[in-house]
Each structure stands twice: as C-alpha cells, then as structure tokens.
Design an enzyme around this catalytic site. Structure first.
Site, mmCIF file in Angstrom:
data_model
loop_
_atom_site.group_PDB
_atom_site.id
_atom_site.type_symbol
_atom_site.label_atom_id
_atom_site.label_comp_id
_atom_site.label_asym_id
_atom_site.label_seq_id
_atom_site.Cartn_x
_atom_site.Cartn_y
_atom_site.Cartn_z
ATOM 1 N N GLY A 12 65.569 -98.584 -1.186
ATOM 2 C CA GLY A 12 65.711 -97.690 -0.053
ATOM 3 C C GLY A 12 65.630 -95.982 -0.765
ATOM 4 N N ASN A 113 71.988 -102.790 -5.572
ATOM 5 C CA ASN A 113 72.964 -104.096 -5.702
ATOM 6 C C ASN A 113 71.643 -104.834 -6.448
ATOM 7 O OD1 ASN A 113 72.598 -104.434 -3.542
ATOM 8 N ND2 ASN A 113 74.550 -104.941 -2.988
ATOM 9 N N THR A 141 72.807 -96.037 -3.131
ATOM 10 C CA THR A 141 71.838 -96.353 -2.112
ATOM 11 C C THR A 141 72.807 -96.394 -0.812
ATOM 12 O OG1 THR A 141 72.147 -98.511 -0.488
ATOM 13 C CG2 THR A 141 73.647 -98.565 -2.514
ATOM 14 N N ASP A 143 73.594 -97.157 1.603
ATOM 15 C CA ASP A 143 74.061 -98.285 2.474
ATOM 16 C C ASP A 143 75.965 -98.282 1.668
ATOM 17 O OD1 ASP A 143 72.265 -99.239 2.877
ATOM 18 O OD2 ASP A 143 71.263 -100.511 2.425
ATOM 19 N N GLY A 188 72.633 -99.913 6.234
ATOM 20 C CA GLY A 188 73.491 -100.656 5.263
ATOM 21 C C GLY A 188 73.134 -101.756 5.683
ATOM 22 N N ARG A 189 72.811 -102.213 6.681
ATOM 23 C CA ARG A 189 72.370 -103.582 6.134
ATOM 24 C C ARG A 189 72.973 -104.214 6.869
ATOM 25 N NH1 ARG A 189 69.162 -105.253 0.802
ATOM 26 N NH2 ARG A 189 67.655 -103.712 2.394
ATOM 27 N N GLU A 240 72.717 -101.619 12.112
ATOM 28 C CA GLU A 240 71.260 -102.553 12.327
ATOM 29 C C GLU A 240 71.982 -103.627 11.705
ATOM 30 O OE1 GLU A 240 68.500 -100.929 9.309
ATOM 31 O OE2 GLU A 240 69.954 -101.713 7.782
ATOM 32 N N GLN A 296 67.681 -91.224 8.452
ATOM 33 C CA GLN A 296 68.972 -90.926 7.618
ATOM 34 C C GLN A 296 69.447 -90.911 6.093
ATOM 35 O OE1 GLN A 296 71.587 -94.550 9.150
ATOM 36 N NE2 GLN A 296 68.833 -95.235 9.781
ATOM 37 N N ARG A 297 67.784 -91.528 5.717
ATOM 38 C CA ARG A 297 67.874 -91.641 4.129
ATOM 39 C C ARG A 297 67.692 -90.255 3.407
ATOM 40 N NH1 ARG A 297 64.924 -97.226 3.538
ATOM 41 N NH2 ARG A 297 63.334 -96.219 3.479
HETATM 42 O O1 F6P Z 1 67.824 -98.547 1.301
HETATM 43 C C1 F6P Z 1 68.925 -99.664 2.025
HETATM 44 C C2 F6P Z 1 68.527 -99.624 3.104
HETATM 45 O O2 F6P Z 1 68.592 -98.445 3.425
HETATM 46 C C3 F6P Z 1 69.162 -100.159 4.466
HETATM 47 O O3 F6P Z 1 70.238 -99.700 4.606
HETATM 48 C C4 F6P Z 1 68.091 -100.986 5.358
HETATM 49 O O4 F6P Z 1 68.294 -102.240 5.676
HETATM 50 C C5 F6P Z 1 66.750 -100.793 4.198
HETATM 51 O O5 F6P Z 1 67.067 -100.234 3.269
HETATM 52 C C6 F6P Z 1 65.608 -100.811 4.285
HETATM 53 O O6 F6P Z 1 64.849 -100.900 3.827
HETATM 54 P P1 F6P Z 1 62.909 -100.609 3.902
HETATM 55 O O7 F6P Z 1 63.128 -98.685 3.851
HETATM 56 O O8 F6P Z 1 62.560 -101.067 2.761
HETATM 57 O O9 F6P Z 1 62.311 -101.234 5.376
#
Ligand code: F6P
Length: 358
Positions: A12, A113, A141, A143, A188-189, A240, A296-297
C-alpha cells in the site's frame, strides 16, 4: 566501477514512500552509481521487464525535492508473492537474468512485511547461486506493524491525519441536542497502532474519542452495544481488522464481496457500517459510519516533516549499507532519545522481519 542500482515500491502507498525513493536515488547518485532504474509495479512489473531509467526522470535537485514531497507510489506498486525457491526456480532465474541484462549490483525494495518477503527470498537465492547482487529492504507502512524497527515511515503521517480528523469529527458530533454516534473505521489490518493513534485527538482543545477498538482484542458485539448505550452520544474508533470470538472479521458478519490478495490478506472494509446499522436498529440512536479508507494513506496536506526526513534517511541508509557490502537486511529506525525525539538508522537481518506482524 559500481554496477547499476534498481529500486521498487511495493504494498500500500503512504504519503512518504516517495521520500524513501528520493533517498535511494540521491544517495546512490551521490555515491557514484551509474544508472538507477525504477521497477514499475514492483517485482511483478520487473518480471515483465517494466522499468524506467530514473536518471531520465529525475534531473535536478528540485525534481528530487518534489519527489520527496509527493504522496503515493511514484513507481506504482504490487501485492505479489514470490514462489518458494524450492517450488519454482524458473521465476528466480528469470529475475536474475533481467538483473544481469541491466548490470544490477544493488537491489532496493521499499515496503512492509510482505514486501520484505521478496528481499528475503531474493537474497537467499543470491546466496544459493553465488550472485554478488546486494538486496536491501527499505521500511514503509502506515500499519506500523514491522518487527524490530521503532516505527515505520508512513505511520507518523497517517497517525497525524487520524488524530486531526478525529478532532474534526468530534467537533462535528457535538452540534445537535440529541444523541448521535459516529463510528470511524481505521486501517492497519491486524495491527492496532493506527487505530490507537485516534487517542491523540485528546488534548486541551478536545475531549477525545470515547471508545477505541483494536484488532488485537476479541470484539464482543453485545458488550459494544452496552457501552454505546451507557455513553449515548459518541465518537468511536474501530480498526478495520476487529474480529469476533470465532475468528471472523466483523465486516464478514454482513453481506460483503470477498477479495483476497496474493499474501492471503482479505480486503478489510465495512466493520463501521455493520456496527452503525446495529446501533441504529438495536438502540434507535442516529448513527453514522465513516470509513477513512485510502484517505488516511496519502494525505499530503497532513504529512509529518519528521516522517519525510526519516523516510528519506532510511532510503539513504539502505544504499550506504548495500554499497558497503551488506545484503539480506532491512534498514530499521532505533530510538536513541525521547526528549528531544531522535532516531538513528541501523540494519537488521530480513529473516527476522519478513512476514512478521508486530
Ligand atoms: O498498506 C497496508 C494497508 O494500508 C492496510 O492497512 C490495509 O488493510 C491494506 O493496506 C489495504 O490494501 P489495498 O490497497 O491493497 O486494498
């Protein structure tokens, strides 16, 4: 007499992953690298020979500075899991053939990771076949779930966004003279770091969020409804990744479309919506769900300057270490002082970092 350098971005995006790319590029150039290639869409793109000569794109110091401050992944990204070496040597032979064609001596991968799994496997393969190519991981990350490092570049900016956004949501939630509930879903998975950052909303100008639910603890829906009833009008932060006792994610309790990536991670989205419907239907309180999702990213308007600097520095430190002969390592941040805040960089064996969730 240096060979060439190649760098990729994976997983991500964040608001500072390009700062790390800038750090790799600038340090490699300053230390005499000839060509610096960028993989397009990470290792997946490289397997299809998709790459660019970054020197043709980044020509001036202003270009470097602009890259450093531009959110998301300039080179594009992937979520691609390399096969086990013992299962499929062809893929590795293909990658090393491409690296040979490009005269690569140094390989950098900026990621979390899962992405460090790529560095682990490629450096293991290099050892196996006696290749001299150096493989280094550069951490990133939102996360913040990477082992060993004090924190990951990308997390600080996302945490700043969460804290500021929660303050704004709390202000908004105070205006009516009847109870309302706002449930905010944070990424944050399986790690609660970013959701926990919602606690930073609290200060002399703000009473803070009322409840915070992290994925590390089993989520009990009845207990949650009890708590909401007790406190009536409120702002609640949920990860989430919250799960109920039987191991299912909360979002899986309602209709949803399942999407699973190459690392077996389900797309996590919908817990706040599910819970808002529950609160509305069972408690009769007006409830909103806010899924912060990708906002948020890459929130460049909220990027932390410290985060930009550290992200740039870990890129530079990876180049320095690789040029000095290190391989199969990840650059980590080590906190040497809290007040004043200060971190230094070190390198650490990738085998103790890849695929581990902190
Ligand atoms: O990069 C980690 C993350 O932001 C997690 O918090 C989130 O669950 C995941 O990526 C979402 O990923 P994608 O962009 O592949 O849907």
């Amino acid at each position: 007499m240096l060979g060439n350098v190649i760098v990729g971005q994976s997983g991500g995006p964040t608001s500072v992953i390009n700062s790390s790319l800038a750090g790799v590029f600038k340090t490699a150039k300053d230390r005499g690298a000839n060509k610096v290639y960028g993989m397009l869409h990470g290792i997946k793109g490289l397997l299809d020979k998709q790459y660019v000569d970054l020197s043709e794109k980044i020509k001036t110091d202003i270009d470097i500075d602009l890259l450093k401050r531009t959110p998301s992944s300039y080179l594009g990204s992937c979520r691609y899991k390399l096969p086990e070496i013992s299962d499929d040597r062809d893929t590795y032979e293909k990658i090393f053939e491409i690296l040979k064609e490009l005269n690569i001596s140094y390989f950098f991968y900026i990621g979390g990771n899962d992405s460090m799994d790529t560095i682990k496997k490629l450096s293991d393969y290099a050892l196996l076949v006696g290749s001299d190519i150096k493989f280094m991981g550069v951490p990133k990350t939102i996360d913040n779930d990477l082992a060993v490092t004090d924190h990951t570049p990308g997390f600080g900016s996302a945490a700043k966004f969460i804290a500021a956004t929660m303050k704004e949501i709390i202000r908004d939630g105070l205006v009516y003279d009847y109870p309302t509930v706002t449930i905010v879903e944070i990424m944050g998975r399986n790690a609660g770091w970013l959701t926990a950052a919602s606690a930073l909303a609290r200060g002399e100008d703000c009473e803070g969020v009322d409840l915070i639910y992290l994925p590390e603890k089993v989520f009990d829906i009845d207990h949650f409804l009890e708590r909401v009833k007790e406190i009536a009008s409120k702002v609640i932060a949920v990860s989430e990744g919250i799960k109920v006792m039987d191991g299912r994610y909360v979002f899986e309790l309602s209709d949803h479309v399942e999407f699973v990536d190459a690392f077996g991670h389900k797309q996590l989205a919908g817990s706040a919506k599910f819970l808002a419907n529950k609160v509305g239907s069972e408690l009769g309180i007006k409830t909103r769900a806010i899924e912060l999702s990708t906002l948020q990213r890459c929130a460049a308007h909220m990027t932390s300057r410290t985060d930009i600097t550290e992200a740039f520095n870990v890129g530079g430190a990876a180049v320095k270490a690789a040029f000095e002969g290190e391989t199969g390592k990840v650059v980590v941040l080590k906190r040497v002082s809290d007040d004043p805040y200060m971190c230094i960089t070190e390198t650490h064996d990738v085998h103790q970092i890849a695929n581990i969730e902190k």
